[in-house]
Scaffold this motif. Structure first.
Motif, short mmCIF file in Angstrom:
data_model
loop_
_atom_site.label_atom_id
_atom_site.label_comp_id
_atom_site.label_asym_id
_atom_site.label_seq_id
_atom_site.Cartn_x
_atom_site.Cartn_y
_atom_site.Cartn_z
N PHE A 80 88.45 -3.10 68.37
CA PHE A 80 89.54 -2.38 68.30
C PHE A 80 89.77 -1.41 66.96
O PHE A 80 89.89 -0.27 66.88
CB PHE A 80 90.73 -2.92 68.80
N ARG A 81 89.91 -2.52 65.94
CA ARG A 81 89.99 -1.85 64.50
C ARG A 81 88.85 -0.81 64.27
O ARG A 81 89.10 -0.03 63.50
CB ARG A 81 90.00 -2.96 63.78
N LEU A 82 87.49 -1.34 64.63
CA LEU A 82 86.50 -0.34 64.41
C LEU A 82 86.66 1.03 64.93
O LEU A 82 86.20 1.89 64.37
CB LEU A 82 85.33 -1.10 64.81
N LYS A 83 87.02 0.81 66.35
CA LYS A 83 87.16 2.19 67.03
C LYS A 83 88.23 2.97 66.49
O LYS A 83 88.33 4.28 66.27
CB LYS A 83 87.65 1.94 68.49
N VAL A 84 89.39 2.48 65.92
CA VAL A 84 90.19 3.15 65.00
C VAL A 84 89.91 3.64 64.00
O VAL A 84 90.12 4.99 63.56
CB VAL A 84 91.56 2.32 64.74
N ARG A 85 89.05 3.25 63.01
CA ARG A 85 88.38 3.59 61.76
C ARG A 85 87.25 4.66 62.29
O ARG A 85 87.49 5.73 61.43
CB ARG A 85 87.81 2.32 61.00
N GLN A 86 86.73 4.52 63.17
CA GLN A 86 85.74 5.73 63.50
C GLN A 86 86.43 6.98 63.99
O GLN A 86 86.02 7.99 63.53
CB GLN A 86 84.92 5.07 64.76
N TYR A 87 87.75 7.03 64.71
CA TYR A 87 88.24 7.71 65.04
C TYR A 87 89.09 8.55 63.94
O TYR A 87 88.97 9.97 63.72
CB TYR A 87 89.56 7.63 66.12
N ALA A 88 89.47 7.71 62.90
CA ALA A 88 90.09 8.36 61.64
C ALA A 88 89.19 9.07 60.85
O ALA A 88 89.77 9.96 60.25
CB ALA A 88 90.79 7.04 60.91
N LEU A 89 87.90 8.62 60.89
CA LEU A 89 86.91 9.19 60.24
C LEU A 89 86.18 10.29 60.75
O LEU A 89 85.47 10.94 60.05
CB LEU A 89 86.07 8.08 59.66
N ASP A 90 86.21 10.45 62.03
CA ASP A 90 85.49 11.45 62.81
C ASP A 90 86.14 12.56 62.98
O ASP A 90 87.07 12.76 63.52
CB ASP A 90 84.93 10.81 64.05
N THR A 91 85.57 14.00 62.45
CA THR A 91 86.28 15.07 62.69
C THR A 91 85.29 16.15 63.29
O THR A 91 84.79 17.03 62.45
CB THR A 91 86.86 15.53 61.38
N PRO A 92 84.73 16.14 64.32
CA PRO A 92 83.76 17.14 65.00
C PRO A 92 84.22 18.23 65.01
O PRO A 92 85.48 18.38 65.54
CB PRO A 92 83.41 16.36 66.22
N GLY A 93 83.52 19.25 64.76
CA GLY A 93 83.92 20.45 65.03
C GLY A 93 84.88 21.29 63.93
O GLY A 93 85.41 22.46 63.98
N ALA A 94 85.40 20.45 63.13
CA ALA A 94 86.38 20.83 62.04
C ALA A 94 85.50 21.07 60.59
O ALA A 94 84.75 19.97 60.36
CB ALA A 94 87.50 19.84 61.84
N ARG B 238 89.34 20.27 58.44
CA ARG B 238 88.85 19.08 58.31
C ARG B 238 89.74 18.16 57.37
O ARG B 238 90.20 16.91 57.91
CB ARG B 238 87.45 18.94 57.81
N LYS B 239 90.22 18.58 56.16
CA LYS B 239 91.01 18.07 55.13
C LYS B 239 92.20 17.59 55.69
O LYS B 239 93.01 16.55 55.52
CB LYS B 239 91.20 18.80 53.96
N ARG B 240 92.79 18.58 56.64
CA ARG B 240 94.17 18.37 57.43
C ARG B 240 94.08 17.18 58.33
O ARG B 240 94.95 16.47 58.32
CB ARG B 240 94.74 19.68 58.00
N GLN B 241 93.09 17.23 58.93
CA GLN B 241 92.72 16.20 59.99
C GLN B 241 92.84 14.80 59.11
O GLN B 241 93.41 13.78 59.93
CB GLN B 241 91.56 16.29 60.89
N LEU B 242 92.04 14.81 58.32
CA LEU B 242 91.75 13.29 57.42
C LEU B 242 93.12 12.86 56.91
O LEU B 242 93.37 11.86 57.11
CB LEU B 242 90.72 13.74 56.51
N GLN B 243 94.03 13.97 56.47
CA GLN B 243 95.23 13.71 55.82
C GLN B 243 96.08 12.95 56.92
O GLN B 243 96.93 11.99 56.87
CB GLN B 243 95.66 14.82 55.05
N GLU B 244 96.01 13.65 58.20
CA GLU B 244 96.94 13.32 59.18
C GLU B 244 96.51 11.71 59.62
O GLU B 244 97.38 10.97 60.11
CB GLU B 244 96.98 14.12 60.30
N LEU C 197 93.65 4.75 58.60
CA LEU C 197 92.74 3.94 57.73
C LEU C 197 93.57 2.93 56.95
O LEU C 197 93.28 1.63 56.69
CB LEU C 197 92.08 5.03 56.94
N GLU C 198 94.88 3.51 56.53
CA GLU C 198 95.49 2.23 55.46
C GLU C 198 96.15 1.34 56.33
O GLU C 198 96.00 0.05 56.19
CB GLU C 198 97.04 3.00 55.06
N ALA C 199 96.24 1.22 57.88
CA ALA C 199 96.77 0.40 58.71
C ALA C 199 95.46 -0.64 58.85
O ALA C 199 95.62 -1.98 58.84
CB ALA C 199 97.18 0.83 59.98
N CYS C 200 94.24 -0.10 58.92
CA CYS C 200 93.18 -0.70 59.16
C CYS C 200 92.66 -1.75 58.01
O CYS C 200 92.46 -2.87 58.00
CB CYS C 200 91.85 0.12 59.40
#
Length: 619
Positions: free
Chosen positions: A546-560, A565-571, A576-579
């Motif tokens: 589950f933690r891996l899926k959360v990390r992958q979602y936080a790092l994956d920004t397709p189409g941005a 993309r920078k805004r998505q990563l900040q949001e 990532l900090e919780a992971c």
């Protein structure tokens, strides 16, 4: 008195005290099966081929503890070293070892300590015997094939003494003691330390011995001491005779291997040889004597010992109410079921267990008098096994030759701990590579195969050379170093062909070697039927996924791209900090999560004593 038979390196002080002379009979090379191992034989002072009567039943006698107090690390070092040798003989050279170990449960020290504690010698010995066995189990020392208690072999010891008397090498005295006559043994005495009885030996003064160098086979009873009946009067065995008798009861007139600490070579093992060869009328009773070096306290030449008060006990010896109850019940019901096991002269007394206040009534054990006697015993000690694991102590022992003195200090144990952490971390990384969870550049596969082959040959050659574990371990570490260096070449994208098979072979060999000597590099096995352990591992697996899926979602920004993309990563940064926080928190619970890039995450259990290490720290 004794005189020595010739000067030699390392024995000048002993020989000066005993006199000078020449060495006695030469060692006879035994007939039988060659194990392929060269061992340093204390009988010759050099390496000899280890030839045993039967490789499927190698006879091995080990001098065990005198159970009057806690075992300490000095004892542990010797038993762990010989346990390593036993495992190597069995698993590397195909021998089946039959080991007998003595338990000295009646002795001057036991009697003195029991009197101080106001308990019976039997109850005191039983308590510390059980503690010794628990200590050995905690250190992963394999139990012997059979334990032999002195008090269970009194008739056999008496018969053995009678045999020595019949052959003219022992005499009884008017006081009821029996002594071995070293004068009758002559120049056949001194196989280990080159000492023989002096031809001008003087009588022993106010003693009833004929000569001062004669030693006791049977000690006449003293007031208030435990005793057994014998043809010479009430008494109990001397120290040396017990091992000769019990070893002979199991193995007969010839013994392949005899082991113990170097401090036992003289007089104990020397006297064992004399007694046994006289009784069996043989030229060579024990073929190989192996002696382990002392454990020294750092900065001193002193061995770790109780008499010097510089020892560290193996683990916390505090007894719980339940274990104390079990001990008392065991004592009571043993005496009820087998009253004839008690020493002669005691059988007509009321059955009692002095450990818990003198009653055999199990109900009374539950009353407030339970702890009256036991609280006088010093059961509070430094807990070594809360600081360092049994595997760390075993690696500490492996890094020196078993015959060498070894220096104890926290720094040397910490060094062994870091080495073990590094090895375990390599195995986990290599396993992740095999599973495709760790990417790296092209691997020099041919070089690794060649190193693995040469390592196997070098390790076996080292172990065949008097069990040279330091060289074997260093050879393994060199293999790990070169293999780990290839795993370090991590790239973001996999490139070129992968080489999982060679790393799988290295993992298998490294784990097999350390498992052979009693060290586990990974704790992945579950106890059969332990559903709670299985459930816990499944829960952790789900949590890490589950933690891996959360990390992958936080790092994956397709189409941005760009600012989007920078805004998505900040949001998603709080995710990532919780992971990261979860990973750090799990370490405090003994679970180390490793992120293998963004594609995979793995986890491992940490030893409770190493939880403060940083995740992945190789030391």
């Amino acid at each position: 008195m004794l005189r020595a038979r010739g000067p030699g390196p390392g024995a000048l002080l002993l020989r000066a005290a005993l006199g000078l002379g020449r060495r006695g009979r030469s060692w006879q090379r035994p007939q039988g099966q060659d194990t392929g191992v060269q061992v340093h034989n204390s009988l010759t002072g050099r390496k000899e081929p280890l030839i045993v009567a039967r490789s499927d039943a190698v006879s091995w006698y080990s001098c065990g503890p005198t159970v009057y107090d806690h075992a300490h690390l000095g004892h542990a070092c010797s038993y762990v070293r010989f346990d390593i040798i036993r495992r190597i003989l069995t698993r590397v050279f195909g021998c089946n070892v039959v080991m007998a170990m003595s338990i000295t449960d009646v002795d001057d020290k036991i009697i003195k300590r029991a009197n101080e504690m106001n308990v019976t010698p039997a109850s005191l010995a039983s308590l510390f015997e059980e503690e010794f066995k628990q200590d050995m189990a905690a250190l992963k020392v394999l139990p012997p094939t059979v334990y032999l208690r002195v008090t269970e072999n009194i008739p056999q010891i008496i018969a053995f003494i009678e045999g020595i008397i019949a052959h003219g090498h022992a005499y009884s005295t008017a006081t009821g003691s029996v002594y071995f006559d070293l004068h009758a043994r002559g120049d056949k005495y001194g196989k280990l330390v080159n000492t023989v009885p002096s031809a001008t030996a003087e009588p022993a003064g106010d003693s009833d011995k004929r000569h001062s160098s004669d030693f006791a086979l049977w000690k006449a009873a003293k007031p208030q001491e435990v005793f057994w009946a014998s043809p010479w009067g009430d008494g109990r065995p001397g120290w040396h005779i017990e091992c000769s008798t019990m070893a002979s009861e199991v193995f007969g007139s010839h013994l392949d291997i005899h082991t113990g600490g170097i401090d036992l070579a003289f007089p104990h093992h020397e006297n064992e040889i004399a007694q046994s060869e006289v009784f069996h009328q043989c030229q060579q009773w024990g073929n190989y004597f192996l002696h382990s070096g002392h454990l020294h306290v750092k900065g001193t030449e002193e061995k770790m010992s109780k008499s010097l008060k510089n020892y560290i006990t193996i683990k916390d010896c505090r007894l719980s109410g339940r274990s104390l109850l079990d001990s008392c019940l065991h004592c009571c019901f043993d005496s009820i079921a087998e009253p004839s096991r008690g020493p002669k002269g005691k059988q007509d007394l009321p059955l009692r267990c002095d450990l818990h206040g003198g009653t055999t009534d199990p109900v009374h054990i539950l009353h407030k008098g339970l702890l009256n006697r036991v609280t006088q015993l010093p059961f509070w000690s430094k807990d070594f096994l809360k600081t360092f694991s049994p595997d760390v102590f075993r690696l500490f022992c492996l890094r020196t030759n078993y015959r060498s003195a070894i220096e104890y200090s926290d720094s040397t144990l910490v060094e062994a701990k870091h080495l073990l952490l590094g090895l375990a971390s390599f195995v986990e990384d290599a396993r992740a590579y095999v599973k495709g969870q760790l990417t790296c550049g092209p691997v020099e596969e041919d070089v690794l195969w060649e190193r693995l082959t040469s390592t196997k040959k070098a390790v076996k050659a080292a172990l065949a050379n008097d069990f040279d574990t330091p060289r074997a371990v260093n050879t393994i570490l060199d293999l790990v170093h070169h293999a780990n260096r290839q795993l370090r070449a991590v790239s973001k994208e996999a490139s070129g062909p992968r080489s999982p098979t060679v790393f799988g072979a290295i993992i298998s060999y490294v784990e097999q070697f350390f498992e052979t000597v009693g060290i586990s590099l990974a704790n992945r096995q579950c106890v059969s039927g332990d559903s709670s352990t299985v459930t816990l591992r499944c829960v952790v697996d789900e949590l890490v996924r589950f933690r891996l899926k959360v990390r992958q979602y936080a790092l994956d920004t397709p189409g941005a791209a760009g600012e989007a993309r920078k805004r998505q990563l900040q949001e998603r940064q709080p995710l990532l900090e919780a992971c990261d926080t979860l990973r750090q928190d799990l370490v405090t619970h003994g679970i180390n999560v490793k992120d293998r890039g963004s594609a995979a995450s793995t986890w491992e259990l940490l030893d409770p004593r190493t939880r403060h290490q940083k995740p992945g720290d190789r030391g």
